[in-house]
Design a protein around this motif. Structure first.
Motif, PDB file in Angstrom:
ATOM      1  N   THR A  10      11.450  -3.479 -10.590  1.00  0.00           N
ATOM      2  CA  THR A  10      12.317  -3.235 -11.739  1.00  0.00           C
ATOM      3  C   THR A  10      11.995  -1.879 -12.345  1.00  0.00           C
ATOM      4  OG1 THR A  10      12.467  -5.593 -12.190  1.00  0.00           O
ATOM      5  CG2 THR A  10      13.017  -4.118 -14.001  1.00  0.00           C
ATOM      6  N   ASP A  11      13.048  -1.130 -12.642  1.00  0.00           N
ATOM      7  CA  ASP A  11      12.916   0.164 -13.300  1.00  0.00           C
ATOM      8  C   ASP A  11      13.668   0.080 -14.629  1.00  0.00           C
ATOM      9  OD1 ASP A  11      13.003   2.772 -14.209  1.00  0.00           O
ATOM     10  OD2 ASP A  11      13.444   3.625 -12.239  1.00  0.00           O
ATOM     11  N   PRO A  12      12.962  -0.266 -15.716  1.00  0.00           N
ATOM     12  CA  PRO A  12      13.650  -0.427 -16.998  1.00  0.00           C
ATOM     13  C   PRO A  12      14.245   0.871 -17.541  1.00  0.00           C
ATOM     14  CG  PRO A  12      11.281  -0.686 -17.272  1.00  0.00           C
ATOM     15  CD  PRO A  12      11.543  -0.541 -15.804  1.00  0.00           C
ATOM     16  N   MET A  13      13.729   2.020 -17.151  1.00  0.00           N
ATOM     17  CA  MET A  13      14.289   3.285 -17.628  1.00  0.00           C
ATOM     18  C   MET A  13      15.653   3.557 -16.994  1.00  0.00           C
ATOM     19  SD  MET A  13      12.158   4.170 -19.827  1.00  0.00           S
ATOM     20  CE  MET A  13      12.683   5.803 -20.238  1.00  0.00           C
ATOM     21  N   ARG A  14      15.843   3.129 -15.762  1.00  0.00           N
ATOM     22  CA  ARG A  14      17.129   3.309 -15.080  1.00  0.00           C
ATOM     23  C   ARG A  14      18.012   2.075 -15.213  1.00  0.00           C
ATOM     24  NH1 ARG A  14      16.404   5.506  -9.244  1.00  0.00           N
ATOM     25  NH2 ARG A  14      18.633   5.744  -9.527  1.00  0.00           N
TER      26      ARG A  14
ATOM     27  N   GLU B  39      17.746  -0.942 -13.836  1.00  0.00           N
ATOM     28  CA  GLU B  39      18.094  -1.566 -12.577  1.00  0.00           C
ATOM     29  C   GLU B  39      16.888  -2.289 -11.987  1.00  0.00           C
ATOM     30  OE1 GLU B  39      19.542   1.761 -10.346  1.00  0.00           O
ATOM     31  OE2 GLU B  39      17.580   2.195  -9.502  1.00  0.00           O
ATOM     32  N   THR B  40      17.194  -3.238 -11.140  1.00  0.00           N
ATOM     33  CA  THR B  40      16.149  -3.955 -10.420  1.00  0.00           C
ATOM     34  C   THR B  40      16.602  -4.123  -8.976  1.00  0.00           C
ATOM     35  OG1 THR B  40      14.668  -5.863 -10.494  1.00  0.00           O
ATOM     36  CG2 THR B  40      16.967  -6.281 -10.967  1.00  0.00           C
ATOM     37  N   GLU B  41      15.643  -4.209  -8.093  1.00  0.00           N
ATOM     38  CA  GLU B  41      15.924  -4.395  -6.675  1.00  0.00           C
ATOM     39  C   GLU B  41      15.036  -5.530  -6.176  1.00  0.00           C
ATOM     40  OE1 GLU B  41      16.271  -1.192  -3.384  1.00  0.00           O
ATOM     41  OE2 GLU B  41      14.175  -1.866  -3.419  1.00  0.00           O
ATOM     42  N   LEU B  42      15.618  -6.421  -5.419  1.00  0.00           N
ATOM     43  CA  LEU B  42      14.871  -7.513  -4.822  1.00  0.00           C
ATOM     44  C   LEU B  42      14.970  -7.374  -3.311  1.00  0.00           C
ATOM     45  CD1 LEU B  42      13.296 -10.179  -5.087  1.00  0.00           C
ATOM     46  CD2 LEU B  42      15.500 -11.349  -5.025  1.00  0.00           C
ATOM     47  N   ALA B  43      13.855  -7.055  -2.685  1.00  0.00           N
ATOM     48  CA  ALA B  43      13.806  -6.997  -1.224  1.00  0.00           C
ATOM     49  C   ALA B  43      13.389  -8.378  -0.736  1.00  0.00           C
ATOM     50  CB  ALA B  43      12.796  -5.946  -0.770  1.00  0.00           C
TER      51      ALA B  43
ATOM     52  N   GLY C 254       9.379 -21.279  19.865  1.00  0.00           N
ATOM     53  CA  GLY C 254      10.214 -20.219  20.435  1.00  0.00           C
ATOM     54  C   GLY C 254      10.159 -18.977  19.565  1.00  0.00           C
ATOM     55  N   ALA C 255      10.974 -18.018  19.907  1.00  0.00           N
ATOM     56  CA  ALA C 255      10.998 -16.759  19.167  1.00  0.00           C
ATOM     57  C   ALA C 255      11.502 -16.976  17.742  1.00  0.00           C
ATOM     58  CB  ALA C 255      11.873 -15.750  19.889  1.00  0.00           C
ATOM     59  N   ALA C 256      10.845 -16.338  16.807  1.00  0.00           N
ATOM     60  CA  ALA C 256      11.232 -16.435  15.399  1.00  0.00           C
ATOM     61  C   ALA C 256      12.429 -15.526  15.129  1.00  0.00           C
ATOM     62  CB  ALA C 256      10.070 -16.046  14.501  1.00  0.00           C
ATOM     63  N   GLU C 257      13.294 -15.963  14.222  1.00  0.00           N
ATOM     64  CA  GLU C 257      14.410 -15.140  13.766  1.00  0.00           C
ATOM     65  C   GLU C 257      14.063 -14.618  12.377  1.00  0.00           C
ATOM     66  OE1 GLU C 257      18.358 -16.823  14.108  1.00  0.00           O
ATOM     67  OE2 GLU C 257      17.526 -18.354  15.447  1.00  0.00           O
ATOM     68  N   THR C 258      14.362 -13.359  12.146  1.00  0.00           N
ATOM     69  CA  THR C 258      14.045 -12.745  10.863  1.00  0.00           C
ATOM     70  C   THR C 258      15.276 -12.027  10.318  1.00  0.00           C
ATOM     71  OG1 THR C 258      11.750 -12.404  11.549  1.00  0.00           O
ATOM     72  CG2 THR C 258      12.520 -11.132   9.671  1.00  0.00           C
ATOM     73  N   GLU C 259      15.500 -12.203   9.026  1.00  0.00           N
ATOM     74  CA  GLU C 259      16.561 -11.470   8.342  1.00  0.00           C
ATOM     75  C   GLU C 259      15.944 -10.780   7.139  1.00  0.00           C
ATOM     76  OE1 GLU C 259      20.611 -12.240   5.812  1.00  0.00           O
ATOM     77  OE2 GLU C 259      20.196 -13.567   7.506  1.00  0.00           O
ATOM     78  N   THR C 260      16.324  -9.524   6.930  1.00  0.00           N
ATOM     79  CA  THR C 260      15.840  -8.785   5.768  1.00  0.00           C
ATOM     80  C   THR C 260      17.025  -8.171   5.043  1.00  0.00           C
ATOM     81  OG1 THR C 260      15.557  -6.755   7.049  1.00  0.00           O
ATOM     82  CG2 THR C 260      13.634  -8.197   6.874  1.00  0.00           C
ATOM     83  N   GLY C 261      16.810  -7.867   3.801  1.00  0.00           N
ATOM     84  CA  GLY C 261      17.866  -7.243   3.023  1.00  0.00           C
ATOM     85  C   GLY C 261      17.381  -6.902   1.631  1.00  0.00           C
ATOM     86  N   ARG C 262      18.292  -6.376   0.838  1.00  0.00           N
ATOM     87  CA  ARG C 262      17.981  -5.981  -0.539  1.00  0.00           C
ATOM     88  C   ARG C 262      19.170  -6.307  -1.428  1.00  0.00           C
ATOM     89  NH1 ARG C 262      13.576  -2.698  -0.655  1.00  0.00           N
ATOM     90  NH2 ARG C 262      12.959  -1.781   1.313  1.00  0.00           N
ATOM     91  N   PHE C 263      18.858  -6.777  -2.613  1.00  0.00           N
ATOM     92  CA  PHE C 263      19.864  -6.975  -3.651  1.00  0.00           C
ATOM     93  C   PHE C 263      19.590  -5.950  -4.745  1.00  0.00           C
ATOM     94  CE2 PHE C 263      19.623 -11.349  -1.962  1.00  0.00           C
ATOM     95  CZ  PHE C 263      20.963 -11.554  -1.675  1.00  0.00           C
ATOM     96  N   HIS C 264      20.617  -5.232  -5.146  1.00  0.00           N
ATOM     97  CA  HIS C 264      20.509  -4.280  -6.258  1.00  0.00           C
ATOM     98  C   HIS C 264      21.263  -4.871  -7.441  1.00  0.00           C
ATOM     99  CE1 HIS C 264      18.814  -1.057  -3.827  1.00  0.00           C
ATOM    100  NE2 HIS C 264      19.599  -1.511  -2.863  1.00  0.00           N
ATOM    101  N   HIS C 265      20.641  -4.800  -8.612  1.00  0.00           N
ATOM    102  CA  HIS C 265      21.235  -5.404  -9.800  1.00  0.00           C
ATOM    103  C   HIS C 265      21.054  -4.464 -10.983  1.00  0.00           C
ATOM    104  CE1 HIS C 265      22.551  -8.634 -12.425  1.00  0.00           C
ATOM    105  NE2 HIS C 265      21.497  -8.430 -13.172  1.00  0.00           N
ATOM    106  N   THR C 266      22.122  -4.241 -11.719  1.00  0.00           N
ATOM    107  CA  THR C 266      22.053  -3.432 -12.932  1.00  0.00           C
ATOM    108  C   THR C 266      21.651  -4.333 -14.094  1.00  0.00           C
ATOM    109  OG1 THR C 266      23.776  -1.964 -12.130  1.00  0.00           O
ATOM    110  CG2 THR C 266      23.355  -1.949 -14.499  1.00  0.00           C
TER     111      THR C 266
END
Length: 88
Positions: free
Chosen positions: A10-14, A16-20, A31-43
């Protein structure tokens, strides 16, 4: 098995917050593991932005309360709010 890994920043000066996030799914049969990654940006909207936005869209704020304590008026440090407004 399912594993979650969350990293908030979280950047309170800007205002905004980002959740990775990373979600890992491992099958029971090893078996082989499946992985998903991403980011949510929130004002982030502090109480003054709610008040300005309500006024600009034809509403008058009746109360802005801290979400966890509706009897306490929201302060500039509150990010989770309960908003009660009425149309002009």
């Amino acid at each position: 098995a399912i594993r979650f890994h969350l990293t908030p920043r979280t950047d309170p000066m800007r205002l905004e917050t980002e959740l990775a996030y990373r979600i890992e799914l491992r099958p029971k049969d090893s078996g082989a593991a499946e992985t998903e990654t991403g980011r949510f940006h929130h004002t982030l909207w502090p109480p003054r932005v709610y008040t300005e936005t309500l006024a600009n869209t034809g509403f008058d704020p009746v109360t802005l309360s801290a979400r966890d304590d509706i009897d306490r008026p929201a302060t500039a440090d509150d990010w989770k709010l309960l908003v009660h407004a009425q149309r002009r």
